[in-house]
Scaffold this motif. Sequence first.
Motif, short mmCIF file in Angstrom:
data_model
loop_
_atom_site.label_atom_id
_atom_site.label_comp_id
_atom_site.label_asym_id
_atom_site.label_seq_id
_atom_site.Cartn_x
_atom_site.Cartn_y
_atom_site.Cartn_z
N PRO A 64 10.10 -9.15 16.34
CA PRO A 64 10.40 -9.69 14.88
C PRO A 64 8.68 -10.02 14.41
O PRO A 64 8.53 -9.83 13.30
CB PRO A 64 11.22 -11.01 15.32
N TRP A 65 7.94 -10.86 15.39
CA TRP A 65 6.75 -11.14 14.88
C TRP A 65 5.66 -9.93 14.66
O TRP A 65 5.03 -10.12 13.55
CB TRP A 65 6.03 -12.12 16.06
N GLN A 66 5.91 -8.88 15.19
CA GLN A 66 5.15 -7.88 15.03
C GLN A 66 5.50 -7.19 13.69
O GLN A 66 4.69 -6.96 12.94
CB GLN A 66 5.31 -6.79 15.92
N THR A 67 6.90 -7.27 13.35
CA THR A 67 7.41 -6.77 12.12
C THR A 67 6.97 -7.63 10.99
O THR A 67 6.61 -6.97 10.05
CB THR A 67 8.89 -6.72 12.02
N ALA A 68 7.06 -8.85 10.97
CA ALA A 68 6.50 -10.01 10.15
C ALA A 68 4.98 -9.72 9.85
O ALA A 68 4.65 -9.57 8.48
CB ALA A 68 6.81 -11.15 10.65
N VAL A 69 4.11 -9.59 10.95
CA VAL A 69 2.62 -9.24 10.47
C VAL A 69 2.66 -7.97 9.81
O VAL A 69 1.70 -8.04 8.90
CB VAL A 69 2.06 -9.45 11.83
N ARG A 70 3.30 -6.88 10.26
CA ARG A 70 2.95 -5.55 9.64
C ARG A 70 3.34 -5.70 8.32
O ARG A 70 2.53 -4.94 7.29
CB ARG A 70 3.62 -4.61 10.54
N GLU A 71 4.54 -6.14 8.34
CA GLU A 71 5.44 -5.98 6.72
C GLU A 71 4.34 -6.82 5.63
O GLU A 71 4.05 -6.49 4.77
CB GLU A 71 6.72 -6.52 6.75
N CYS A 72 4.01 -7.84 6.20
CA CYS A 72 3.14 -8.80 5.24
C CYS A 72 1.71 -8.11 4.85
O CYS A 72 1.45 -8.41 3.63
CB CYS A 72 2.82 -10.08 6.04
N ARG A 73 1.32 -7.47 5.92
CA ARG A 73 -0.04 -6.83 5.77
C ARG A 73 0.14 -5.61 4.71
O ARG A 73 -0.55 -5.50 3.56
CB ARG A 73 -0.63 -6.28 6.75
N GLU A 74 1.38 -4.81 5.10
CA GLU A 74 1.49 -3.75 3.97
C GLU A 74 1.99 -4.14 2.63
O GLU A 74 1.51 -3.69 1.59
CB GLU A 74 2.83 -2.96 4.50
N GLU A 75 2.78 -5.46 2.44
CA GLU A 75 3.24 -5.62 1.36
C GLU A 75 2.31 -6.64 0.43
O GLU A 75 2.47 -6.67 -0.93
CB GLU A 75 4.62 -6.57 1.17
N THR A 76 1.20 -7.53 1.00
CA THR A 76 0.38 -8.33 0.28
C THR A 76 -0.99 -8.08 0.64
O THR A 76 -1.67 -8.80 -0.11
CB THR A 76 0.76 -9.74 0.69
N GLY A 77 -1.46 -7.38 1.66
CA GLY A 77 -2.75 -7.45 2.22
C GLY A 77 -3.25 -8.60 2.88
O GLY A 77 -4.30 -8.62 3.34
N THR B 189 17.95 -4.78 -7.15
CA THR B 189 18.50 -5.72 -8.14
C THR B 189 19.30 -6.68 -7.62
O THR B 189 19.64 -7.74 -8.12
CB THR B 189 19.19 -5.03 -9.38
N THR B 190 20.07 -6.40 -6.56
CA THR B 190 20.78 -7.30 -5.62
C THR B 190 19.71 -8.54 -5.18
O THR B 190 20.18 -9.83 -5.28
CB THR B 190 21.44 -6.98 -4.57
N HIS B 191 18.63 -8.24 -4.43
CA HIS B 191 17.94 -9.25 -4.16
C HIS B 191 16.56 -8.96 -4.78
O HIS B 191 15.44 -8.55 -4.18
CB HIS B 191 17.63 -8.96 -2.72
N PRO B 192 15.96 -9.29 -6.11
CA PRO B 192 14.94 -9.28 -6.80
C PRO B 192 13.86 -9.90 -6.57
O PRO B 192 12.75 -9.50 -6.37
CB PRO B 192 15.29 -9.41 -8.06
N TRP B 193 13.93 -11.15 -5.78
CA TRP B 193 12.82 -11.88 -5.31
C TRP B 193 12.82 -12.07 -3.90
O TRP B 193 13.99 -12.57 -3.53
CB TRP B 193 12.65 -13.29 -6.08
N GLN B 194 11.75 -11.79 -3.12
CA GLN B 194 11.72 -11.79 -1.74
C GLN B 194 10.59 -12.35 -1.02
O GLN B 194 9.45 -12.45 -1.83
CB GLN B 194 11.80 -10.31 -1.16
N MET B 195 10.60 -12.74 0.25
CA MET B 195 9.57 -13.01 1.04
C MET B 195 8.81 -11.84 1.43
O MET B 195 9.31 -10.61 1.55
CB MET B 195 9.92 -13.98 2.11
N ALA B 196 7.51 -11.87 1.71
CA ALA B 196 6.96 -10.77 2.38
C ALA B 196 7.53 -10.52 3.63
O ALA B 196 7.90 -11.32 4.73
CB ALA B 196 5.38 -11.03 2.65
N GLY B 197 8.13 -9.29 4.22
CA GLY B 197 8.78 -8.82 5.23
C GLY B 197 9.60 -7.66 5.00
O GLY B 197 9.63 -7.08 4.03
N GLY B 198 10.28 -7.23 5.89
CA GLY B 198 11.43 -6.16 5.86
C GLY B 198 12.08 -5.78 7.47
O GLY B 198 11.70 -6.64 8.30
N THR B 199 12.50 -4.58 7.48
CA THR B 199 13.41 -4.42 8.51
C THR B 199 12.50 -3.80 9.76
O THR B 199 11.37 -3.19 9.68
CB THR B 199 13.95 -3.10 8.13
#
Length: 168
Positions: free
Chosen positions: A59-72, A42-52
């Motif tokens: 970082p680039w590997q994380t961005a690619v992985r998280e984007c695939r997991e969260e959006t396809g 509820t603190t950060h309700p709207w986010q970009m595709a991404g994560g820890t």
Amino acid sequence: MSRTWLPTEQYAETVMKATGFACVFFTDEHDRPLQLRAVYSTTHPWQMAGGTMDPGERPWQTAVRECREETGIDVSGPPRLLAAVFGQPGQEWPFSTMGLIFDGGRLTDTQIRGIVLDPDEHDDARVLSLQEWESLMPARDFARLEAVLEARLTGTATYFGTWDWEQD
């Protein structure tokens, strides 16, 4: 004056602790930002595709992985940095936060309709104008979104150093 150097293990205990994250920023073809609604925050309700970042990831590997997991969506490089983000720790999170936001480009209406959300993380994906996002987001999240969009539009990466974990 001589210095006394601590052994590595002792010195490591004295330095700031931080978590890293990486995100991918998308807009539609009219430069309206895409955001995902988190089911867990509820603190950060709207986010970009991404994560820890996971241990051993860059970082680039994380961005690619998280984007695939969260959006396809499978993003490809080369990576284009839009923003470096820093936040001080707070009650909600005990560590500083440092992250990178990469440009995922402009998505077509077909690509946006094809987004497949991970229901354990997000329950909605929206594309809205910057003005429409302002009323839906905490001030610090909106300021970050605004800075990232400005970086995309100007071609100049930004440093956003006030994404702290304190309440708005």
